[in-house]
Design a protein around this motif. Structure first.
Motif, PDB file in Angstrom:
ATOM      1  N   PRO A  13       0.684  -1.344  -0.235  1.00 28.76           N
ATOM      2  CA  PRO A  13       0.234   0.130   0.322  1.00 28.76           C
ATOM      3  C   PRO A  13       0.987   1.376   0.076  1.00 28.76           C
ATOM      4  O   PRO A  13       2.062   1.447   0.105  1.00 28.76           O
ATOM      5  CB  PRO A  13      -0.996  -0.209   1.342  1.00 28.76           C
ATOM      6  CG  PRO A  13       0.156  -1.326   2.103  1.00 28.76           C
ATOM      7  CD  PRO A  13       0.655  -2.014   1.193  1.00 28.76           C
ATOM      8  N   HIS A  14       0.596   2.346  -0.557  1.00 26.87           N
ATOM      9  CA  HIS A  14       0.990   3.339  -0.270  1.00 26.87           C
ATOM     10  C   HIS A  14      -0.087   4.778  -0.840  1.00 26.87           C
ATOM     11  O   HIS A  14      -1.314   4.461  -1.120  1.00 26.87           O
ATOM     12  CB  HIS A  14       2.290   3.669  -2.032  1.00 26.87           C
ATOM     13  CG  HIS A  14       2.772   4.736  -1.642  1.00 26.87           C
ATOM     14  ND1 HIS A  14       3.977   4.792  -1.491  1.00 26.87           N
ATOM     15  CD2 HIS A  14       2.811   5.952  -2.749  1.00 26.87           C
ATOM     16  CE1 HIS A  14       4.348   5.641  -1.758  1.00 26.87           C
ATOM     17  NE2 HIS A  14       4.224   6.561  -2.625  1.00 26.87           N
ATOM     18  N   ARG A  15       0.524   5.972  -0.310  1.00 25.78           N
ATOM     19  CA  ARG A  15      -0.380   6.869   0.224  1.00 25.78           C
ATOM     20  C   ARG A  15      -0.413   8.160  -1.384  1.00 25.78           C
ATOM     21  O   ARG A  15       0.936   8.616  -1.538  1.00 25.78           O
ATOM     22  CB  ARG A  15      -0.540   7.492   1.201  1.00 25.78           C
ATOM     23  CG  ARG A  15      -0.485   6.810   2.525  1.00 25.78           C
ATOM     24  CD  ARG A  15      -0.354   7.850   3.211  1.00 25.78           C
ATOM     25  NE  ARG A  15      -1.320   8.547   4.068  1.00 25.78           N
ATOM     26  CZ  ARG A  15      -1.894   9.322   4.816  1.00 25.78           C
ATOM     27  NH1 ARG A  15      -0.915   9.258   5.546  1.00 25.78           N
ATOM     28  NH2 ARG A  15      -2.873   9.998   4.814  1.00 25.78           N
ATOM     29  N   GLN A  67      -2.928   2.172  -4.186  1.00 24.75           N
ATOM     30  CA  GLN A  67      -3.378   3.302  -3.393  1.00 24.75           C
ATOM     31  C   GLN A  67      -3.772   2.530  -1.249  1.00 24.75           C
ATOM     32  O   GLN A  67      -4.741   2.104  -1.009  1.00 24.75           O
ATOM     33  CB  GLN A  67      -4.542   3.829  -3.496  1.00 24.75           C
ATOM     34  CG  GLN A  67      -5.313   5.464  -3.414  1.00 24.75           C
ATOM     35  CD  GLN A  67      -4.130   6.510  -2.871  1.00 24.75           C
ATOM     36  OE1 GLN A  67      -3.341   6.541  -1.792  1.00 24.75           O
ATOM     37  NE2 GLN A  67      -3.887   7.560  -3.504  1.00 24.75           N
ATOM     38  N   ALA A  68      -3.741   3.581  -1.113  1.00 24.51           N
ATOM     39  CA  ALA A  68      -3.685   3.008   0.750  1.00 24.51           C
ATOM     40  C   ALA A  68      -4.669   4.426   1.039  1.00 24.51           C
ATOM     41  O   ALA A  68      -5.339   3.326   2.219  1.00 24.51           O
ATOM     42  CB  ALA A  68      -2.376   3.326   1.664  1.00 24.51           C
ATOM     43  N   GLN A  69      -5.259   4.842   0.212  1.00 23.49           N
ATOM     44  CA  GLN A  69      -6.494   5.797   1.026  1.00 23.49           C
ATOM     45  C   GLN A  69      -7.368   5.752   0.340  1.00 23.49           C
ATOM     46  O   GLN A  69      -7.797   6.816  -0.387  1.00 23.49           O
ATOM     47  CB  GLN A  69      -5.665   6.807   1.314  1.00 23.49           C
ATOM     48  CG  GLN A  69      -4.174   7.227   1.685  1.00 23.49           C
ATOM     49  CD  GLN A  69      -4.565   7.519   3.511  1.00 23.49           C
ATOM     50  OE1 GLN A  69      -4.308   6.154   3.910  1.00 23.49           O
ATOM     51  NE2 GLN A  69      -5.647   8.388   3.902  1.00 23.49           N
ATOM     52  N   THR A  70      -8.087   4.289   0.179  1.00 19.88           N
ATOM     53  CA  THR A  70      -9.572   4.101  -0.760  1.00 19.88           C
ATOM     54  C   THR A  70      -9.630   3.099   0.336  1.00 19.88           C
ATOM     55  O   THR A  70      -9.228   2.250   1.145  1.00 19.88           O
ATOM     56  CB  THR A  70      -8.691   3.770  -2.060  1.00 19.88           C
ATOM     57  OG1 THR A  70     -10.484   3.884  -2.871  1.00 19.88           O
ATOM     58  CG2 THR A  70      -8.512   2.226  -2.638  1.00 19.88           C
ATOM     59  N   GLN A  73      -9.326  -0.959  -4.111  1.00 20.88           N
ATOM     60  CA  GLN A  73      -7.610  -1.452  -3.629  1.00 20.88           C
ATOM     61  C   GLN A  73      -7.569  -2.947  -4.274  1.00 20.88           C
ATOM     62  O   GLN A  73      -6.115  -3.081  -5.106  1.00 20.88           O
ATOM     63  CB  GLN A  73      -7.518  -1.523  -2.607  1.00 20.88           C
ATOM     64  CG  GLN A  73      -6.531  -0.576  -1.127  1.00 20.88           C
ATOM     65  CD  GLN A  73      -6.410  -0.803   0.234  1.00 20.88           C
ATOM     66  OE1 GLN A  73      -6.479  -2.133   0.701  1.00 20.88           O
ATOM     67  NE2 GLN A  73      -5.870   0.149   1.058  1.00 20.88           N
TER      68      GLN A  73
END
Length: 155
Positions: A44-46, A68-71, A76
């Motif tokens: 995961p990556h922002r 994307q970490a923010q979803t 994902q």
């Protein structure tokens, strides 16, 4: 590649790997990595917004999929499948120096990767729904499998 051919290839791959619903994207990546002889690491990556949702890079001894970490988890999974589709189709991996700059998705390779990801997710959703509605009686299961040609879902 046309959509019908993509569906056939997806079905063949899922059958060869023994993938059944419900779909576990991480297990699919593990099996694909094992089949290729090199692991696939999921990270995961922002990613900044606006920007890409994911990327695939090839290391010396492993492949790396960043997502994307923010979803949501569902999103994902779709991102991971999109990047895995690039790998399966033999596309060139994202160069490390361009990893977080690529945001254009209008090429034939991007269309193909998105189509494959969508086909696999659709298969999983339809197949899981069919499986959930199957009768628990053995004769009904045999009839259902016979009528469906041993296929799960419409893939």
């Amino acid at each position: 590649m046309n959509e019908r051919r993509l569906r056939q290839e997806c079905r063949r791959l899922l059958e060869e790997l023994g993938i059944r619903p419900p779909l576990d994207v991480r297990e699919l990546c593990r099996l694909v990595g094992r089949r290729r002889g090199r692991p696939i690491h999921l990270t995961p990556h922002r990613f900044p917004a606006p920007g890409p949702f994911g990327a695939w890079t090839a290391g010396a001894e492993a492949d790396h999929i960043y997502f994307q970490a923010q979803t949501s988890t569902v999103h994902q999974d779709h991102i991971i499948l999109h990047e895995l589709s690039h790998l399966l189709a033999g596309h060139e991996p994202t160069p490390a120096e361009a990893l977080f700059r690529r945001t254009c998705y209008d090429t034939a390779q991007e269309y193909e990767a998105e189509a494959v990801a969508t086909i696999i997710l659709e298969w999983s959703a339809v197949a899981a729904r069919i499986s959930a509605g199957e009768s628990s009686s053995l004769p009904a299961q045999r009839i259902s499998r016979s009528l469906s040609g041993e296929r799960v879902g419409w893939l």
